[in-house]
Design an enzyme around this catalytic site. Structure first.
Site, PDB file in Angstrom:
ATOM      1  N   TYR A  12       0.823  -1.225   0.000  1.00  0.00           N
ATOM      2  CA  TYR A  12       0.000   0.000   0.000  1.00  0.00           C
ATOM      3  C   TYR A  12       0.844   1.256   0.000  1.00  0.00           C
ATOM      4  CZ  TYR A  12      -0.506  -0.350   5.280  1.00  0.00           C
ATOM      5  OH  TYR A  12      -0.353  -0.447   6.630  1.00  0.00           O
ATOM      6  N   GLU A  13       0.201   2.347  -0.334  1.00  0.00           N
ATOM      7  CA  GLU A  13       0.902   3.631  -0.590  1.00  0.00           C
ATOM      8  C   GLU A  13       1.920   3.474  -1.716  1.00  0.00           C
ATOM      9  OE1 GLU A  13      -0.703   5.681   0.816  1.00  0.00           O
ATOM     10  OE2 GLU A  13      -1.446   4.734   2.629  1.00  0.00           O
TER      11      GLU A  13
END
Lengths: 579, 579
Positions: B434-435
């Protein structure tokens, strides 16, 4: 999304490995001509069909529902008992057993393929088979005729399943600390019944409802036995005591206390068993327990290599299928609509996994065959035993990485349990631990198999790789030349690392502080060798198929991305313990 | 067994890093003397006490019970709402915010420490804080006065929490594919209300019951906007529309459709949100969505570095405590009763983890400070942005390995969920995804930050390392000399790898096929540099304490076991794409 229950048996790789990579007709050599490479392909094809159609669809339910502990009994999820029955009826337990035990006596190289496919399709289910198979080998080596008739025959037929009972709360890696005690009911008759008392933990498939009886192979201490591992003897103790007809009768005094709540392999019940003066029978000699158990353990350790390869391949297959279907945005230098598998980094992750899996699989076949040959020729025993910890330790460590990278291929959806990638990442994590952690494998390797003989066995491996390098140079192909160059530098680094390790022999903490890096170095090198053998086999073909070109790409990738780790590991090994 | 809920805040490391490793008085420099290094230690000590006493005990329950979805609402486990209230009342949300937004304006280097401790004690809880903090930075950079008053003030006070809404089912890595649409309710007034329609997935803390309102920061496409990422604008859309007093009033048309069943971070609700003509307000300019979101994204990416460091340290601490307590059998060259932490390989696993964690932690402090300095001096912007993908990508990848090795320390019991090691292994696995996945970080690094400027920014890093090497040589200590030798060879390999990468610039598939290995190379090298700085700082002490000697051992270990990977990666990078 691609169907995560799908499993494609890797029959083509086995056909290639058995048929040509290790010299033509490996199977014929192993069986004295009774079996041909084509026969082996037929067997593996049938096994693959069974694995894909019966076992693979049960893998997710085994994870989601898992084994349940209910009122003192373990209940397996719906479908497991039927699958086990079908597995037995198709003859796949008997296929594992040696001829001397009444089995089919398939070559070890073929059994490597079967082992991978049972585990790739359903690792939790395969553990039941794996431990039964291990016990078959142990009883075949040491059991009396009476025990063979009563227990071994039932295991070989698949009617009963087997377990391995070693670990206790205070005796895991250190088996010498085992406290379970066995006392002869009649001290004058060691071949009669014994009473076993103690608690065993981490007993895989220690209780279940898929077969009518369970045979436990138990390490216990006899009265007045010496302290430590020398005081251990081996016993069989069934869940139900066989009646006069040989059928399961009265329940033995073995209680299932609980099952563990584990990170993965939820479809494999891990039991705490309490022996409350349970009836057991001595296998082999008093005090011969560890030696007897090591037959089972060696079989299980090689089996762990096949398990790790299988789980890694299943994770890879699913990721590759997903990436081949999934489109999102545009892909560098590719037409609109190209799947994400065309992204250079997704391609890197997939090639990384497939090149590792091929190396693991090939080493499994090589070691399976070598163990067979060592059975016939004791001069090969040292070489065969040398490879067992490498196969177990390196394959399992690299398999953890493969399942993690397979999950990465999906992006965010890989982290969602329903996708299936997470199960493989959870399941595989036990493989570096059970049947002896990677450290245990490494200590066995450096202590008994490298330093004890001054490196002569490992030098045989280096010498074989030298020959493969010469064959690669003779092929005159750019991929082969690159492979030769890389292998040459890697073998040189490995020889230096081996010399460094042997030079530490007087300072054992230095040896053991770098024993895992050394095992990983040899495994990584052996993987490069396996690819080198594949390249030479492929380049003997008069013209190259797409599958051949894929093998060359895989070898080239392994050489560029995995083999260079040998140099980093060699530098680490030179340092010994950092204090 | 050691208490797995125990968390020991790494205050001593931060005191060392803030006080001397990066030159004396980093904190004073950063705040113009308003804050001293002692003040920073006091703040970190207080935060550590809060983390250890309030957040750490909730981590296991967050995993076991997790966020529940019940009748359209997310319910957090008991204790979470109280903990969040206490967190707000202690001022820890306000501590993250810049002075311009009404916050405490703590230096980035100190906030790195806070970020690590929230995540180390309870990563799932910390995500709520992390996204709120990211939104604070984004709104502070771009929101109108009215939005600042209505929303930003409530976020800074901690009364409301923030989320980041980017991903859609067909738009993850490729944000240009976003389909959610925002239409002005009054086309003449873009500063008035907009109607937002679409579905967003993977929304962390997208719904919960720990605060009275939730502010969503949403990327959406405006009518007639150009295709792709340029057509995206940024909106705030609250769960409850503020009434005339500013307090939460009517429910906005945002429905929580479901939450995900994930591998880990079960205490962080991951929501599917449906926007059904929900009311939102434009942040910044029409078409400026991606730029606006990148402020939040960069904050979140650095935050992921702190999260990965925190989870890795928690896993390490628990494993070290277990190994320090556990006895079994005898330990090579150690007296009877020595704990298993004295086994050379257990010691290797623990030193491996702690040396990686120190490197990650130090890089977090360095980058936190550099981002601050870049805010004041635009000449440093390129250097600061250069390090963000390295901090995010390398730290998260290495943290996965650390949690896996921490689990290995336990042996079989590590695989049992109740032990707690498995949670860290599951939780950390999302951090490389994620990110922005590691591939996204790597492409950002090689494309925008290395090749675009012909390698001049990365050469500044190499030049700084050259200076550290000179300082190490001047110290005249054997550990320092070894560190200098190893760094020198690693920098040389890294310069060659950089030249190889830049030479591929005309063949972008070659660049992107080795961009992850290149990011890992730079992260590994930067880790070695961090240890080099620590060695020079320690050797300035007139006499060495035990803690000092531990830092030297850690640096020596990193140099022998981790830094050599640079050479393997450099060889991989030279190969480009294998086709």
């Amino acid at each position: 999304m691609a169907d995560s229950s799908r499993y494609v048996p890797p029959v083509a790789d086995y056909t290639f490995l058995l048929g040509e990579a290790f010299g033509l007709d490996l199977v014929e050599r192993a069986t004295g001509g009774e079996l041909t490479a084509d026969d082996a392909t037929d067997i593996l094809t049938a096994a693959g069909e069974f694995a894909a159609s019966v076992l693979a669809p049960l893998e997710a339910v085994g994870d989601r529902i898992g084994a349940r502990f209910d009122d003192g009994e373990v209940r397996m999820p719906e479908g497991y008992a039927d699958a086990y029955r079908a597995f037995v009826e198709a003859g796949w337990v008997t296929a594992e057993a040696p001829v001397s035990a009444g089995g089919d006596g398939l070559p070890g190289a073929v059994r490597a393929g079967l082992g991978e496919m049972w585990n790739g399709s359903n690792a939790a289910f395969a553990l039941c088979w794996l431990l039964t198979a291990g016990q078959i080998h142990a009883l075949d080596a040491a059991a009396s005729d009476e025990l063979r008739e009563t227990y071994l025959a039932k295991l070989v037929s698949g009617e009963w399943t087997g377990t391995m009972n070693l670990t206790e709360p205070e005796a895991g890696t250190d088996l010498g600390a085992i406290r379970t005690v066995a006392t002869p009911r009649d001290p004058a008759d060691p071949n009669g019944a014994w009473a076993i008392r103690g608690q065993k933990i981490f007993i895989t498939w220690g209780d279940h409802d898929v077969a009518e009886n369970i045979v436990h192979l138990v390490l216990a201490r006899t009265p007045d036995a010496p302290a430590g591992a020398k005081g251990l003897s081996l016993f069989v103790a069934p869940k139900f005591l066989p009646g006069p007809s040989g059928a399961p009768g009265e329940r033995n005094a073995i209680t299932t206390v609980s099952i563990e709540h584990k990170l993965g392999i939820h479809g494999s019940p891990t039991c705490v068993l309490s022996y409350e003066d349970a009836t057991g029978y001595l296998v082999g000699e008093v005090g011969g327990g560890l030696a007897g158990m090591f037959v089972m353990m060696n079989s299980a350790r090689a089996g762990m290599g096949f398990q790790a390869t299988g789980i890694a391949d299943r994770a890879y297959q699913a990721a590759a299928a997903y990436a081949g279907d999934r489109t999102q945005g545009t892909v560098l230098d590719r037409p609109v609509g190209a799947a994400i598998s065309e992204h250079p980094d997704v391609r890197r992750l997939l090639l990384s996994a497939s090149s590792q899996i091929f190396a693991m699989r090939a080493l499994g076949v090589y070691v399976g065959d070598l163990l067979d040959r060592a059975d016939r020729d004791p001069a090969l025993t040292k070489a065969a035993e040398f490879f067992v910890p490498i196969l177990k330790g390196w394959t399992t460590e690299d398999a953890v990485q493969v399942t993690s990278e397979a999950l990465q291929v999906y992006g965010g959806i890989g982290y969602i349990e329903e996708t299936g990638a997470a199960q493989h990442y959870r399941d595989v994590r036990i493989t570096t631990i059970y049947e002896g952690t990677t450290a245990i494998q490494s200590n066995d390797l450096v202590g008994r198999k490298v330093i004890r003989d001054g490196g002569s066995t490992v030098e045989q491996l280096f010498g074989q790789i030298d020959e493969t390098i010469a064959d690669l140079r003779a092929a005159g192909d750019p991929v082969a030349t690159r492979a030769a160059d890389r292998l040459e530098r890697s073998v040189a680094a490995s020889r230096r690392a081996t010399a460094d390790l042997i030079a530490f022999a007087g300072a054992l903490r230095d040896v053991h502080a770098v024993s895992v890096p050394y095992l990983m170095l040899l495994g990584t090198l052996a993987g490069g060798w396996m690819h080198g053998l594949a390249v030479t086999a492929v380049l003997r073909h008069p013209s190259l198929t797409d599958a051949d070109r894929e093998r060359l790409t895989s070898a080239d990738f392994y050489g560029a991305h995995h083999l260079p780790r040998v140099h980093a590991l060699a530098e680490t090994i030179a340092s010994g313990e950092i204090a």
